[in-house]
Write a protein that holds these residues in place. Structure first.
Motif, PDB file in Angstrom:
ATOM      1  N   HIS A 101       0.829  -1.206   0.000  1.00 22.76           N
ATOM      2  CA  HIS A 101       0.000   0.000   0.000  1.00 22.76           C
ATOM      3  C   HIS A 101       0.861   1.253   0.000  1.00 22.76           C
ATOM      4  O   HIS A 101       0.576   2.221  -0.725  1.00 22.76           O
ATOM      5  N   GLU A 102       1.923   1.251   0.801  1.00 22.76           N
ATOM      6  CA  GLU A 102       2.817   2.403   0.859  1.00 22.76           C
ATOM      7  C   GLU A 102       3.469   2.654  -0.501  1.00 22.76           C
ATOM      8  O   GLU A 102       3.634   3.791  -0.932  1.00 22.76           O
ATOM      9  N   LEU A 104       2.241   1.878  -3.462  1.00 19.10           N
ATOM     10  CA  LEU A 104       1.278   2.278  -4.480  1.00 19.10           C
ATOM     11  C   LEU A 104       0.654   3.639  -4.222  1.00 19.10           C
ATOM     12  O   LEU A 104       0.169   4.287  -5.152  1.00 19.10           O
ATOM     13  N   ASN A 105       0.641   4.056  -2.951  1.00 18.92           N
ATOM     14  CA  ASN A 105      -0.116   5.251  -2.605  1.00 18.92           C
ATOM     15  C   ASN A 105       0.688   6.346  -1.924  1.00 18.92           C
ATOM     16  O   ASN A 105       0.119   7.372  -1.559  1.00 18.92           O
ATOM     17  N   ALA A 106       1.958   6.141  -1.738  1.00 19.03           N
ATOM     18  CA  ALA A 106       2.751   7.145  -1.027  1.00 19.03           C
ATOM     19  C   ALA A 106       4.044   7.417  -1.777  1.00 19.03           C
ATOM     20  O   ALA A 106       4.504   6.611  -2.589  1.00 19.03           O
ATOM     21  N   GLN A 107       4.611   8.565  -1.485  1.00 21.41           N
ATOM     22  CA  GLN A 107       5.901   8.913  -2.050  1.00 21.41           C
ATOM     23  C   GLN A 107       7.004   8.275  -1.203  1.00 21.41           C
ATOM     24  O   GLN A 107       7.155   8.588  -0.028  1.00 21.41           O
ATOM     25  N   ARG A 232      10.293  -2.269  -7.190  1.00 12.86           N
ATOM     26  CA  ARG A 232      10.061  -0.839  -6.969  1.00 12.86           C
ATOM     27  C   ARG A 232      11.191  -0.219  -6.138  1.00 12.86           C
ATOM     28  O   ARG A 232      11.621   0.907  -6.406  1.00 12.86           O
TER      29      ARG A 232
END
Length: 238
Positions: A101-102, A104-107, A232
């Protein structure tokens, strides 16, 4: 000369009723707990020491019941051991979910820390599922060594030793039907490693529905860690 089942009481530890050594499982469990403790705070669902402390509290009575070798099993022992493994598995899967989640949704700025965390989650995954297979197959580590083979619960896994009775002598002598071989923790950790690297069974086949489900969950989580998280993190490093 080939070893026969009649000679097993003198040649195979299973019939000495000594049970598996306690130390390897303790080391594996403490390693998983330590890896969880070292995760970044944002991947934890509770204060850092809450889950590890609970896991240690579950481990201590298990050591007290069987301090050196796994020879005694009670209903309480079984519940505690399964709860401990379940807690390790679930907490690590939750950490993986938060990590994805971090990503995919955070910088994400610290790629190196992310890469280390991904490796920690992957390694914990291997240990946790290896312990789960070890606890479930054929009634668990106590049953596998203390019960006569004809009283063992149905197997969750089929190892190559279970099929080697008709092989050449030096192979058949170590087979289940000849030497009364049963798997131990290193065998299940090997199954876990191969499932996490090949994302499928290799030489050991799952037989029961629960074994197939567990291996499926492990494969998917390992795949996520390897392909999404580590890829990633490496891209961030560049």
């Amino acid at each position: 000369m080939s070893r026969r089942r009649a000679d097993a009481p003198a040649t195979h530890p299973r019939h000495e009723r000594r049970g598996e050594a306690r130390a390897p499982a303790v080391v594996a469990t403490l390693t998983a707990i330590t890896l969880y403790l070292a995760l970044p705070q944002q991947l934890l669902v509770a204060p850092r020491y809450v889950l590890p402390a609970l896991e240690v509290l579950l481990l201590l009575p298990l050591i007290a019941i069987n301090p050196r070798r796994l020879t005694r099993q009670t209903k309480t022992f079984r519940i505690l051991s399964l709860t401990l493994v379940l807690l390790i598995v679930i907490s690590n899967l939750v950490a993986l979910g938060i990590l994805v989640h971090e990503l995919l949704n955070a910088q994400v700025e610290d790629g190196r820390a992310l890469l280390v965390a991904a490796l920690q989650v992957w390694l914990t995954n291997v240990i946790a599922f290896g312990l789960a297979y070890w606890e479930l197959d054929r009634g668990g580590p106590v049953s596998r060594t203390q019960l006569p083979r004809d009283q063992l619960p149905l197997a969750d896994f089929r190892f190559s030793q279970d099929e080697n009775d008709d092989a050449v002598g030096e192979v058949a002598d170590g087979a289940s039907g000849t030497s009364d071989w049963v798997p131990s923790l290193p065998d299940y950790l090997y199954v876990s490693v191969t499932n996490s690297t090949a994302f499928s069974p290799t030489d050991t086949m799952p037989l029961s529905t629960r074994a197939k489900l567990l291996m499926s969950v492990q494969s998917v989580s390992a795949l996520l860690t390897s392909l999404l998280v580590i890829a990633r993190a490496v891209s961030i490093l560049h």
